[in-house]
Design a protein around this motif. Structure first.
Motif, PDB file in Angstrom:
ATOM      1  N   ALA A 103      41.369  43.799  47.120  1.00 26.78           N
ATOM      2  CA  ALA A 103      40.350  44.081  48.500  1.00 26.78           C
ATOM      3  C   ALA A 103      38.892  43.099  47.381  1.00 26.78           C
ATOM      4  CB  ALA A 103      40.335  45.317  48.647  1.00 26.78           C
ATOM      5  N   MET A 104      39.160  43.492  45.930  1.00 28.19           N
ATOM      6  CA  MET A 104      37.531  42.806  45.530  1.00 28.19           C
ATOM      7  C   MET A 104      38.328  41.436  45.555  1.00 28.19           C
ATOM      8  SD  MET A 104      37.910  45.671  42.476  1.00 28.19           S
ATOM      9  CE  MET A 104      36.735  44.653  41.116  1.00 28.19           C
ATOM     10  N   ALA A 105      39.536  41.037  45.642  1.00 28.37           N
ATOM     11  CA  ALA A 105      39.773  39.646  45.159  1.00 28.37           C
ATOM     12  C   ALA A 105      39.200  38.909  46.330  1.00 28.37           C
ATOM     13  CB  ALA A 105      40.801  39.020  44.718  1.00 28.37           C
ATOM     14  N   HIS A 106      39.973  39.199  47.466  1.00 31.20           N
ATOM     15  CA  HIS A 106      39.806  38.838  48.505  1.00 31.20           C
ATOM     16  C   HIS A 106      38.515  38.913  49.570  1.00 31.20           C
ATOM     17  CE1 HIS A 106      43.935  38.542  48.464  1.00 31.20           C
ATOM     18  NE2 HIS A 106      44.073  37.637  48.525  1.00 31.20           N
ATOM     19  N   SER A 107      37.405  38.868  48.736  1.00 30.81           N
ATOM     20  CA  SER A 107      36.215  39.436  49.398  1.00 30.81           C
ATOM     21  C   SER A 107      35.672  38.075  49.440  1.00 30.81           C
ATOM     22  CB  SER A 107      34.783  40.128  48.627  1.00 30.81           C
ATOM     23  OG  SER A 107      34.878  39.764  47.264  1.00 30.81           O
ATOM     24  N   ASP A 108      34.426  37.861  50.521  1.00 32.90           N
ATOM     25  CA  ASP A 108      34.044  37.335  51.027  1.00 32.90           C
ATOM     26  C   ASP A 108      32.515  37.145  49.589  1.00 32.90           C
ATOM     27  OD1 ASP A 108      31.963  38.425  51.470  1.00 32.90           O
ATOM     28  OD2 ASP A 108      32.296  38.373  53.545  1.00 32.90           O
ATOM     29  N   GLY A 109      32.239  37.209  49.214  1.00 37.12           N
ATOM     30  CA  GLY A 109      31.175  37.111  48.051  1.00 37.12           C
ATOM     31  C   GLY A 109      30.335  37.833  48.108  1.00 37.12           C
ATOM     32  N   GLY A 110      30.232  38.262  49.849  1.00 36.26           N
ATOM     33  CA  GLY A 110      28.936  39.319  49.904  1.00 36.26           C
ATOM     34  C   GLY A 110      28.971  40.581  49.058  1.00 36.26           C
ATOM     35  N   ASN A 111      27.995  40.849  48.831  1.00 34.80           N
ATOM     36  CA  ASN A 111      28.022  41.932  47.381  1.00 34.80           C
ATOM     37  C   ASN A 111      28.667  43.349  48.392  1.00 34.80           C
ATOM     38  OD1 ASN A 111      26.260  40.113  46.200  1.00 34.80           O
ATOM     39  ND2 ASN A 111      24.821  41.810  45.884  1.00 34.80           N
ATOM     40  N   ARG A 112      28.398  43.846  49.935  1.00 36.02           N
ATOM     41  CA  ARG A 112      28.546  44.869  49.939  1.00 36.02           C
ATOM     42  C   ARG A 112      30.505  45.357  50.046  1.00 36.02           C
ATOM     43  NH1 ARG A 112      26.582  48.827  53.228  1.00 36.02           N
ATOM     44  NH2 ARG A 112      24.290  47.592  53.103  1.00 36.02           N
ATOM     45  N   GLU A 113      30.995  43.739  50.511  1.00 35.84           N
ATOM     46  CA  GLU A 113      32.269  44.362  50.806  1.00 35.84           C
ATOM     47  C   GLU A 113      32.780  43.998  48.968  1.00 35.84           C
ATOM     48  OE1 GLU A 113      35.646  41.785  52.771  1.00 35.84           O
ATOM     49  OE2 GLU A 113      34.100  40.645  52.282  1.00 35.84           O
ATOM     50  N   PHE A 114      32.375  43.482  47.897  1.00 37.55           N
ATOM     51  CA  PHE A 114      33.105  43.370  46.684  1.00 37.55           C
ATOM     52  C   PHE A 114      32.229  44.220  46.036  1.00 37.55           C
ATOM     53  CE2 PHE A 114      32.856  43.197  42.420  1.00 37.55           C
ATOM     54  CZ  PHE A 114      33.663  42.450  42.143  1.00 37.55           C
ATOM     55  N   ALA A 115      31.403  45.099  46.639  1.00 37.96           N
ATOM     56  CA  ALA A 115      30.981  46.572  45.823  1.00 37.96           C
ATOM     57  C   ALA A 115      32.084  47.652  46.254  1.00 37.96           C
ATOM     58  CB  ALA A 115      30.066  46.752  46.398  1.00 37.96           C
ATOM     59  N   GLN A 116      32.762  47.630  47.887  1.00 38.00           N
ATOM     60  CA  GLN A 116      32.786  48.589  48.686  1.00 38.00           C
ATOM     61  C   GLN A 116      34.261  49.078  47.031  1.00 38.00           C
ATOM     62  OE1 GLN A 116      33.206  47.776  52.674  1.00 38.00           O
ATOM     63  NE2 GLN A 116      30.657  49.169  52.633  1.00 38.00           N
ATOM     64  N   ALA A 117      35.202  47.595  47.388  1.00 36.56           N
ATOM     65  CA  ALA A 117      36.324  47.504  46.651  1.00 36.56           C
ATOM     66  C   ALA A 117      36.348  48.384  45.230  1.00 36.56           C
ATOM     67  CB  ALA A 117      36.427  46.380  47.397  1.00 36.56           C
ATOM     68  N   ASP A 118      35.319  47.631  44.994  1.00 35.82           N
ATOM     69  CA  ASP A 118      34.754  47.931  43.550  1.00 35.82           C
ATOM     70  C   ASP A 118      34.876  49.535  42.976  1.00 35.82           C
ATOM     71  OD1 ASP A 118      34.443  47.621  40.458  1.00 35.82           O
ATOM     72  OD2 ASP A 118      32.323  46.765  41.081  1.00 35.82           O
ATOM     73  N   LEU A 119      34.105  50.431  43.982  1.00 39.28           N
ATOM     74  CA  LEU A 119      33.800  51.548  44.048  1.00 39.28           C
ATOM     75  C   LEU A 119      34.675  52.182  44.008  1.00 39.28           C
ATOM     76  CD1 LEU A 119      31.385  53.644  43.439  1.00 39.28           C
ATOM     77  CD2 LEU A 119      31.024  53.651  46.054  1.00 39.28           C
ATOM     78  N   ARG A 120      35.487  51.897  45.552  1.00 36.10           N
ATOM     79  CA  ARG A 120      36.948  52.731  45.750  1.00 36.10           C
ATOM     80  C   ARG A 120      37.734  52.114  44.410  1.00 36.10           C
ATOM     81  NH1 ARG A 120      41.457  50.389  48.942  1.00 36.10           N
ATOM     82  NH2 ARG A 120      40.714  48.474  48.781  1.00 36.10           N
ATOM     83  N   PHE A 121      37.975  50.801  43.616  1.00 34.95           N
ATOM     84  CA  PHE A 121      38.702  51.077  42.015  1.00 34.95           C
ATOM     85  C   PHE A 121      38.145  52.226  41.391  1.00 34.95           C
ATOM     86  CE2 PHE A 121      39.327  50.019  38.455  1.00 34.95           C
ATOM     87  CZ  PHE A 121      40.782  49.289  38.382  1.00 34.95           C
ATOM     88  N   HIS A 122      37.299  52.453  40.960  1.00 33.49           N
ATOM     89  CA  HIS A 122      36.794  53.241  40.316  1.00 33.49           C
ATOM     90  C   HIS A 122      36.874  55.138  40.928  1.00 33.49           C
ATOM     91  CE1 HIS A 122      35.262  50.301  37.340  1.00 33.49           C
ATOM     92  NE2 HIS A 122      34.579  49.633  38.627  1.00 33.49           N
ATOM     93  N   VAL A 123      36.782  55.492  42.107  1.00 38.60           N
ATOM     94  CA  VAL A 123      36.908  56.656  42.134  1.00 38.60           C
ATOM     95  C   VAL A 123      38.077  56.903  42.144  1.00 38.60           C
ATOM     96  CG1 VAL A 123      36.473  58.106  44.481  1.00 38.60           C
ATOM     97  CG2 VAL A 123      34.689  56.590  44.175  1.00 38.60           C
ATOM     98  N   THR A 124      39.278  55.790  42.743  1.00 44.92           N
ATOM     99  CA  THR A 124      40.545  55.589  42.317  1.00 44.92           C
ATOM    100  C   THR A 124      40.602  56.564  40.889  1.00 44.92           C
ATOM    101  OG1 THR A 124      41.011  54.664  43.952  1.00 44.92           O
ATOM    102  CG2 THR A 124      42.741  55.057  42.488  1.00 44.92           C
ATOM    103  N   VAL A 125      40.670  55.180  39.604  1.00 48.14           N
ATOM    104  CA  VAL A 125      40.639  55.927  38.741  1.00 48.14           C
ATOM    105  C   VAL A 125      40.279  57.449  38.201  1.00 48.14           C
ATOM    106  CG1 VAL A 125      40.436  55.405  35.836  1.00 48.14           C
ATOM    107  CG2 VAL A 125      40.915  53.676  37.893  1.00 48.14           C
TER     108      VAL A 125
END
Length: 240
Positions: free
Chosen positions: A136-158
């Motif tokens: 999801a991070m890799a395929h985000s459209d470059g917008g902050n919100r979409e990338f940040a949501q995927a990044d956050l999901r990653f850290h919460v999962t860890v």
């Protein structure tokens, strides 16, 4: 006495307004909250609602009601900084460079250890979830919100994969503040996104390989990289 003619909020909004005034320093420690009459004049709220708002702010450590004295504002060291509502109010006031630095310090203290624990008890389902967040991070459209949501999901999962419920709670509690931080630091160029995703992938690879030290170091590297980007973004907030 007439109520406030333009205020249409309920309990949550009244509590948020007063909390933000306290956090911003408009209502300093030792000052008193408005009286019931003053609250009615400003918000048009009932005595019952004033009591409920006071209970809410008391539970967050922001105020302390005292008989015959009034409801006094407490100093920052008494505030419940890990409360989700408090963090949402802190974001609403505005996140400055100092708070971002404090958040980074906490992430450095907690998340590398969480990644190490995740590596010690890695499971196929966790790896799938982490790689899904990476995609999801890799395929985000470059917008902050979409990338940040995927990044956050990653850290919460860890945090959840650590197996320590306190680490999972940490990830959950700081979600609001972390989302705001990641939104500011999320890279926008395709090249920058690719580099950041690769750094996150190194965390997953170490977790999958059962390498606690490697996972911890990779996580620390990701946090430090984000901190460097954040420092560049917030340089304007710092005095010359």
């Amino acid at each position: 006495m007439p109520g406030h003619p333009t205020f249409n909020g309920g309990h949550d909004e009244v509590a948020a307004i007063l909390a933000c005034e306290i956090i911003a320093g408009t209502r300093p420690a030792g000052s008193r909250l408005p009286t019931v009459e003053e609250m009615y004049e400003r918000f048009g709220v009932s005595r019952v609602m004033v009591r409920e708002v006071t209970k809410t702010l008391t539970a967050k450590g922001l105020v302390n009601p005292k008989t015959k004295v009034g409801t006094l504002v407490l100093p920052p060291e008494r505030w419940n900084w890990f409360d989700p509502d408090f963090l949402a109010w802190r974001v609403r006031v505005g996140l400055d460079a100092e708070f971002f630095n404090q958040l980074t310090q906490m992430r450095r203290a907690v998340e590398p250890r969480a990644a190490a624990l995740a590596a010690e008890q890695s499971s196929a389902s966790v790896i799938i979830d982490l790689r899904s967040a990476l995609d999801a991070m890799a395929h985000s459209d470059g917008g902050n919100r979409e990338f940040a949501q995927a990044d956050l999901r990653f850290h919460v999962t860890v945090g959840a994969a650590s197996g320590n419920p306190l680490f999972r709670s940490f990830a959950s509690v700081v979600e609001t503040a972390l989302a705001a931080s990641l939104s500011l630091t999320a890279p926008l160029s395709r090249e920058a996104i690719a580099i950041t995703v690769a750094r996150h992938r190194s965390i997953v690879d170490a977790i999958e390989a059962g390498d606690p030290d490697g996972a911890a170091q990779a996580m620390l590297g990701v946090i430090n990289e984000g901190s460097d980007r954040l420092r560049d973004k917030t340089a304007a907030l710092l005095p010359d």
